[in-house]
Write an enzyme that holds these catalytic residues in place. Sequence first.
Site, PDB file in Angstrom:
ATOM      1  N   ALA A   1       8.040  17.786 -22.697  1.00  0.00           N
ATOM      2  CA  ALA A   1       7.122  18.917 -22.848  1.00  0.00           C
ATOM      3  C   ALA A   1       7.807  20.304 -22.855  1.00  0.00           C
ATOM      4  O   ALA A   1       7.573  21.102 -23.770  1.00  0.00           O
ATOM      5  CB  ALA A   1       6.046  18.845 -21.768  1.00  0.00           C
TER       6      ALA A   1
ATOM      7  N   ARG B   1       2.495  17.730 -32.047  1.00  0.00           N
ATOM      8  CA  ARG B   1       2.240  16.825 -30.914  1.00  0.00           C
ATOM      9  C   ARG B   1       1.109  17.430 -30.073  1.00  0.00           C
ATOM     10  O   ARG B   1       1.192  18.590 -29.676  1.00  0.00           O
ATOM     11  CB  ARG B   1       3.514  16.635 -30.069  1.00  0.00           C
ATOM     12  CG  ARG B   1       4.628  16.002 -30.910  1.00  0.00           C
ATOM     13  CD  ARG B   1       5.574  15.134 -30.166  1.00  0.00           C
ATOM     14  NE  ARG B   1       5.027  14.119 -29.339  1.00  0.00           N
ATOM     15  CZ  ARG B   1       5.715  13.555 -28.350  1.00  0.00           C
ATOM     16  NH1 ARG B   1       6.947  13.942 -28.094  1.00  0.00           N
ATOM     17  NH2 ARG B   1       5.178  12.607 -27.626  1.00  0.00           N
TER      18      ARG B   1
ATOM     19  N   ASP C   1       3.220  16.443 -18.860  1.00  0.00           N
ATOM     20  CA  ASP C   1       3.027  16.991 -20.208  1.00  0.00           C
ATOM     21  C   ASP C   1       1.895  18.009 -20.230  1.00  0.00           C
ATOM     22  O   ASP C   1       1.901  18.934 -21.041  1.00  0.00           O
ATOM     23  CB  ASP C   1       2.783  15.870 -21.206  1.00  0.00           C
ATOM     24  CG  ASP C   1       4.045  15.024 -21.334  1.00  0.00           C
ATOM     25  OD1 ASP C   1       4.209  14.076 -20.550  1.00  0.00           O
ATOM     26  OD2 ASP C   1       4.897  15.372 -22.166  1.00  0.00           O
TER      27      ASP C   1
HETATM   28  O1  MRU Z   1       6.718  11.622 -25.586  1.00  0.00           O
HETATM   29  P1  MRU Z   1       7.754  12.398 -24.849  1.00  0.00           P
HETATM   30  O2  MRU Z   1       9.055  11.717 -24.675  1.00  0.00           O
HETATM   31  O3  MRU Z   1       7.881  13.809 -25.359  1.00  0.00           O
HETATM   32  O4  MRU Z   1       7.094  12.449 -23.418  1.00  0.00           O
HETATM   33  C1  MRU Z   1       7.213  13.461 -22.587  1.00  0.00           C
HETATM   34  C2  MRU Z   1       8.005  13.049 -21.459  1.00  0.00           C
HETATM   35  O5  MRU Z   1       9.203  13.007 -21.568  1.00  0.00           O
HETATM   36  C3  MRU Z   1       7.429  12.680 -20.216  1.00  0.00           C
HETATM   37  O6  MRU Z   1       6.122  12.364 -20.220  1.00  0.00           O
HETATM   38  C4  MRU Z   1       7.892  13.640 -19.170  1.00  0.00           C
HETATM   39  O7  MRU Z   1       7.707  13.075 -17.952  1.00  0.00           O
HETATM   40  C5  MRU Z   1       7.246  14.982 -19.232  1.00  0.00           C
HETATM   41  S1  MRU Z   1       8.241  16.144 -20.027  1.00  0.00           S
HETATM   42  C6  MRU Z   1       9.368  16.680 -18.827  1.00  0.00           C
END
Ligand code: MRU
Length: 330
Positions: free
Chosen positions: A53, A85, A220
Site C-alpha cells: 500500500a 488497484r 491496505d
Molecule cells: O497485493 P499487495 O501485495 O499490494 O498487498 C498489499 C500487501 O502487501 C499487504 O496486504 C500488506 O500487508 C499491506 S502493505 C504494507
Amino acid sequence: MLVNGTHYRTVWMQGQSVFFIDQNALPFSFRVHEAKTYQETCEAIKDMRVRGAPAIGVTAGFAMAQAFLQGADIELAKQDIEATRPTAYNLFYATNRVYKSMSPVLEAQCIADEDVAACKKIGEYGVSLIGSGFRIETHCNAGWLACVDYGTALSPIYVAKQRGKNISVLVDETRPRGQGARLTAWELYHNGVEHKIITDNAAAYFMSRKEIDLIIVGADRIARNGDTANKIGTLEKAICAKEFGIPFYIAAPMSTIDKKCATGREIPIEERSEDEVLYQTGKTAEGMLERILVCSPDSHASNPAFDVTPAKYITGIITENGIFKPGELR
Ligand code: MRU
C-alpha cells in the site's frame, strides 16, 4: 535498505521517469525498471511490479506528477491511476494530494519522503512491543519493498535486530502470489534476521503450541473504527490469535487510514485474476523462470486479494504518531 551494499529506495522519480525495483522479478533477480510515462507507471502498479500500500501510494503520486509533466488531461490521468488497484487507500491519498498541489513533482517527492519518515517512526514505536527471544509472525510483505524504505510491519523487527534483540520471524508464504515466501523472506535474509517460511495453513498450529509471541501485519486500508483490510488470510490469523491470547498488531502510516470510511464494510475488495491461483512461477534447476499450472486443468478459481479484520481482533495499531487501540483512531 541495503541490497548488496547499495542503499535503495523501492521507488523514486528522476526527470520525467519513475524508477522502481521490479518486485515480480524477486527473489530470483534484482532489477530496476524505468517507467517513462504515467501510463507505464499505471501498468507497473496493475501488474504488481510495484506493490504494497505505501509503495503503491508513492508510485501513484509520481504517476500524477508524470501526467502533469506530459501535459496529459489530468482528470483522465487521475481516473486511470485510481483504477489500477482499488483497496490500498494510500493510492487515493497520494493522487488527491498531488492533484490539489501547485507543484506536483515536489508534492509527489514530499509524499515519498514522508513515507520514509513515517516507516522509520513505526519501527521506533513498534520495537517497544518486542522482547528479546520473541518469535514473531507476519503475513504477506509489509517490509521495505511494500513501502519506500524500512517497511511497516517489518520496521520494528529491523529496529529490534539493530538493538541486538534475539528475535526470529515466522513468515506466512501468503498464497496466491507468495509475497511472504518470495519478498519478506528475501528481505529478512538480506538483513540477517532469523526466519522460517511457513505454509498459510500452519499458523494456528504454531499458535496452539505457544510458538508465537507476537503477530505484526501491515494494512491496505483502515476504517475510522479500526477495521482493517489487509492481504487475504489476515482475518483468520487474527481470529486464531485472539483464541490463543497472542497480541495482534497492525503497523501502518496515517496515510493508510481512510477517514471517510466508517467501518470495514465500506472498504472495496480487489478481485484479481484466477490465474494467480491456478498457476505458479518459479525457477527451474537450469535457472530459468517457468510458469506452471498447479490446479486441476478444468477448474476455475476465485481470488479476492484482501479481507477485513474487525477491530475487535486487533490489539493495537502502530503508526508514526504512536500506538493506538483501534477505538482510539476516531
Ligand atoms: O497485493 P499487495 O501485495 O499490494 O498487498 C498489499 C500487501 O502487501 C499487504 O496486504 C500488506 O500487508 C499491506 S502493505 C504494507
